[in-house]
Design an enzyme around this catalytic site. Sequence first.
Site, PDB file in Angstrom:
ATOM      1  N   THR A  17       2.472  10.136  -1.661  1.00  0.00           N
ATOM      2  CA  THR A  17       2.295   8.813  -1.059  1.00  0.00           C
ATOM      3  C   THR A  17       2.834   8.770   0.370  1.00  0.00           C
ATOM      4  O   THR A  17       2.263   8.114   1.241  1.00  0.00           O
ATOM      5  CB  THR A  17       2.995   7.734  -1.909  1.00  0.00           C
ATOM      6  OG1 THR A  17       4.358   8.102  -2.106  1.00  0.00           O
ATOM      7  CG2 THR A  17       2.318   7.576  -3.248  1.00  0.00           C
TER       8      THR A  17
ATOM      9  N   GLU B 171       6.415   2.750  10.012  1.00  0.00           N
ATOM     10  CA  GLU B 171       6.229   2.481  11.438  1.00  0.00           C
ATOM     11  C   GLU B 171       6.076   3.770  12.239  1.00  0.00           C
ATOM     12  O   GLU B 171       5.170   3.886  13.067  1.00  0.00           O
ATOM     13  CB  GLU B 171       7.402   1.657  11.997  1.00  0.00           C
ATOM     14  CG  GLU B 171       7.996   0.607  11.060  1.00  0.00           C
ATOM     15  CD  GLU B 171       7.051  -0.511  10.701  1.00  0.00           C
ATOM     16  OE1 GLU B 171       6.069  -0.742  11.421  1.00  0.00           O
ATOM     17  OE2 GLU B 171       7.298  -1.161   9.657  1.00  0.00           O
TER      18      GLU B 171
ATOM     19  N   GLY C 208       0.764  -1.243   0.000  1.00  0.00           N
ATOM     20  CA  GLY C 208       0.000   0.000   0.000  1.00  0.00           C
ATOM     21  C   GLY C 208       0.795   1.294   0.000  1.00  0.00           C
ATOM     22  O   GLY C 208       0.272   2.333  -0.398  1.00  0.00           O
TER      23      GLY C 208
ATOM     24  N   GLN D 171       0.818   7.891   3.753  1.00  0.00           N
ATOM     25  CA  GLN D 171       1.242   6.855   4.701  1.00  0.00           C
ATOM     26  C   GLN D 171       1.234   7.392   6.131  1.00  0.00           C
ATOM     27  O   GLN D 171       0.845   6.692   7.065  1.00  0.00           O
ATOM     28  CB  GLN D 171       2.648   6.374   4.320  1.00  0.00           C
ATOM     29  CG  GLN D 171       2.871   4.919   4.631  1.00  0.00           C
ATOM     30  CD  GLN D 171       4.262   4.442   4.240  1.00  0.00           C
ATOM     31  OE1 GLN D 171       4.977   5.117   3.506  1.00  0.00           O
ATOM     32  NE2 GLN D 171       4.635   3.293   4.728  1.00  0.00           N
TER      33      GLN D 171
END
Lengths: 327, 757, 214
Positions: B653, B724, B478, B657
Amino acid sequence: MNQFQYVRPTKQKAAIDAFGREADTQFIAGGTNLLDLMKRGVMNPTKLVDINRLPLDRIDRDKGTLLIGALALNSTVAEHPQVRQLHPLLGQALSAGASAQLRNMATVGGNMLQRTRCYYFYDTAMPCNKREPGSGCGALEGYNRMHAIFGFSDKCIAVHPSDMSVALVALDATVLVSGPKGDRRIPFGGLHRLPGDTPQRDTNLEPGELITAVSIPDNPFTKNVHYLKVRERASYAFALVSVAAALHIENNVIRDARLAMGGVAHKPWRLTEAEKSLIGKLATEATFRQAADVAMQGARAFKHNAYKLKMAPNSIIQALKQAAAVA
Amino acid sequence: MKDLFFKDGVIGDPMNRVDGRLKVTGGARYSAEYELPGLVHSALVGSTIAKGRITSIDTKAAERAPGVMAVITHVNSIKVPGFAASAHPSEPSTIGQPLRVFYDEKIYFNDQPVAIVVADTLERARYAAGLVKVQYAAEQHQTSFDANTSRAVLPTSAKRNPKSPLADYDRGQTNAFQTAPVKLEAEYVIPSEMHNPMELQAIVAHWEAADKLTVYDKVQAVKGTQKAFAKDWKIPEENVKVIATFVGGAFGNGLHNWPHETAAIIAAKMVGRPVKLMLTREQMFTMVGYRPHAWQRVGIGATPDGKLVGITHEATGQTSSYEEFTESTLQQTRMMYQSPNVTTRYRILPLDVSTPIWMRGPGEATGAFALESALDELSYLLNIDPIELRLRNYTDQDPEKNLPWSTKFLKECYQMGADRIGWNKRPAKPGTLRDGDWLVGYGMGVGTFGANRRPAKARARLLANGTVLLQSATTDIGPGTGTVMVQIAADALGLPPKAIVFELGNSTFPEAPSQGGSATVASVGSAVVAACAELKKKLLELGGPGFSGAKPEDVTINSRVQMRAYNSSLPLEIGLRTNASVKVSYSDVLQRNGGQEVEVVGEGRPGNERQKYSMYSFSVHFAEVKVHTMTGEVRVTKMVSCADAGTIVNHKTAGNQMIGGAVGGIGMALTEAAVIDHRFGRYVTKDFAEYHVPVQADAPAIEVAFVDKPDLLVDPMGTKGIGEIAIIGVAPAIANAVFNATGKRIRELPITPDKLI
Amino acid sequence: MADQNPDQHPTGPKPGHNGARRTFLKQSTALTAFALTPGPVLKAAGSAWDEKVAAAIEQVPLRLDINGKKYKLSVEPRTTLLDLLREQLHLTGTKKGCDYGQCGACTVHVDGQRINSCLTLAVMQDGKKVTTIEGLAEGEKLHPIQEAFIKHDGFQCGYCTPGQIMSAVACIREGHANSEGEIREYMSGNICRCGAYPNIVAAIQEVKNGGQKV
């Protein structure tokens, strides 16, 4: 999902006839709950009578009542001009339920007949007296966070998940039913049952009886209404507690009131005594607090739902405040 | 970060995704969507006890059901050859013994697969699965974390290696926080949380020959999966092909191979047909990992002026009875703040449950909830602003490794975030800011994650039409991997993005690591850079006399084509940017290359700079929340997430995220909990109606700010990883904001209305 | 397969399409021929199916207009619209994310209204007009919402995207896209676990405010 016989009558009588005497026949309208349950093996009908082609989706006003066909879609009813004008509480409750897609599928009749969302009911590997009478209530000593604080029995502590029904019981609606033995009218408060010893029966409908419409009498609750739904995320979740509040206020005095709760009992929970306690009083927070106290009499909690003993009265106060537009 | 390789490059551009069109038209094909001739369907039957053994399985009714081709159980299953050994031959991402599906009668967790039913249609497979009747001899199971805390143990890897990051750690004095003038000690709990990607775990298993297996599988590691199945089935690795072109989210649960995959592979072998298996949503809770339930205790102490004296951080995470799952819950505590004394203790608690697996921002997100909440608590005790407290304990080098940071722009993050959220509106005294019936509060939390990089390879081929085709066995769950690789290659080659095609998700491509640990861009991007350099070198070699003595980096492909104005119909020429008169047509190059298109493989691997520097990404998250005074509902009304993640290759992108991490963090903080009824050892909240992931209405405006400064010690692009840190620190930011709004400190997630009412 | 639309290419066995009993028997025979199939499995394939169960299986005729194409089908009544689309017609753009109406990944339009295709039986939609993500663009020309999703990056993994887009189109058509708050509420039936929610709102607002025909 098991195989089943599928019939799609176009006439009401044919639908009722098609139901036959088989206990495992189900009517299907929107299907949003029945198919969900069938996929999980919770309900396993051997015959489905698809009633979607019956002409039961009209919304008409006649002689002081609004008649809503059982097949009218939740989305249609929620946005119907006469519902918005005459019964805004119903519109609010419907819009608080499910998602836009589901409201485009779910019907008024089906919404009333949706079954509990109790985890134990949904999992065929767990005990549930509603699903399998005699197997025990998984929730009683289990994870009962969502469960009832009113009207439960030691056989079942599940709650009814409908938002719409909370508004309808508050609005003194009547359910129109047609069945093998003819037509009858059921006051909305008499449609759903408390669990007692027969939690497998959600409603007082007899086998083969079909809800054809719901009728709502005209009332003065066109302005000071509020449907409050407290849930664990901002949308698309079942209620922890919900409150339908409707006030008729003149000169800041409450002339009439309607109050019902969802997420607290096996049926939409009308608060008649609390309503009485509001009538004739000033629309103030103090009045609402005292009504909430009345409403909560007899409430009892289980291990994981004690929060409802606070959330329910708070929500009543909040809903009444918002209905009355009291800051 | 412009001009990294070329002036006016495309790295940094908010380019649209290269696969966007496929995704918006329904053309992107996920694992369950491959049409193979003769494909049949299957459904799993799960155990209804948590521990014990199967005494009998009655499969007759299922076998007789229409369309059923096979009912496979431990009784009749072929045995996976690799299962015969006492230890699982595949290299598990955990220590222990991954579940050997249909191997014997033992039950290790509730809903463990005990049978797979194969039928010609999905409906028939599902129906027949319900007809399989299993009898058990149940044994007393232990699924309750609270009831078993005394059984927590040091992980085996820490026992074996005292220097393991999981081992007991003491910097300075043990438990020195107790000696501090201002101190607190508090316990924090997070429940098990489920990855719940939108795509249900699915596989199509196809034995193309008796020793040749192809799987279309929802995984984050096509190479890792290839190796695991090759070892399981004792066949050469090249005989296993793993395809994962599109992965519908995973968040970590594709980092392990799970029982359902092997069940489908067994079934395919036994019926001699390609078998499709898609899990149900309930099965997503029981057999593909989760973020484990964790208990933590933090003791923290400081001087009155806010200098940390010591931090003690203990954590225990749940694991299964058959595998040891561990994660880096305590890492942030050891390296984030300048505390002379730090004590960490990590334990795992085996229970009769399925094995957890890393879930986005894995242990670090768990640990940060405790650490960053405790710091917030301390800030109120000290009456020092939470940001100021962190600045007073800022570290200019890694206090754990005693190494300089490769880069660290955390102070910039604090500033950017404070400005954007309006930190000055934060009331110093909790519970004092109101908006009608709502209490308003502000909170922040810090996140960090290693700027990891692993060896990776990429293939580059210059096609005759001028397109450069790149291939690497990475995946894209993704984040937009393909898109950023195109941007990196475009700059490395001096070509417009349109001239680049990047392919992934195929185990026949050159080796790449799993897509996990925020390491994909650093690892695979470096491989792409290396492949592009190799390509230029090869072109130089094949360019002919004019090119001799030139440097490879000066080689240009189609120099006449302006950036962003690519036209594939133009004849392809190779040239030199240092000398416009030198050029050769690609057809000549092809001729010199024996008629073959020029193809190279480049490899990138981290160097010894990792021994000289400490490399981390950093994030700071800010939340504005409103808490209803009557109902206890919490709404996050604004979030700002700031990140020092090195070069941002694609702001569109990357920003997305970060937003996604914040939304995931909202779920972690406010709504998500997978609950087990310990009487049955069985999950009760196991679908989207009961396990609440955030919906659109839960997501506020989320502002993202990147420092966007390259860290060229990490990799040639200067990236540090985003996935993360996007979520690490979000949950404490929200919990801290809830405290600021209400004065109520919720130390057990999720912060549901019942806890605030 | 005689009654099938000729455009539908039969691949492999499709008992969902006609003559149930005949197909079963044919397959049953075929299956026993598989050399790879070990003993215990043959038991299942070779034994006669329960007559009573088999007798109850009837195929129901079904006519649907899907993306402008007319289908004349024959399906088991228990087949959901979603499974019909994905497994039999290979229109896999419509996604299965939960199968219980709890995520919105399966959103399609039936007679112009957005619904969850997982919670309706295909036969219940007999005679209706179904639009899936595959039918939204006009040839190569993307629908404005599709363009806006690309521009605003209204997705990451892409799995919920077809449902989001079908829902977004309906949201605008219904008149429920008048503010950010209203969009957020009326798009809450579509879960995006990647969390691209704000970008989805931005995409919808752009199309709504741009006044393009939706």
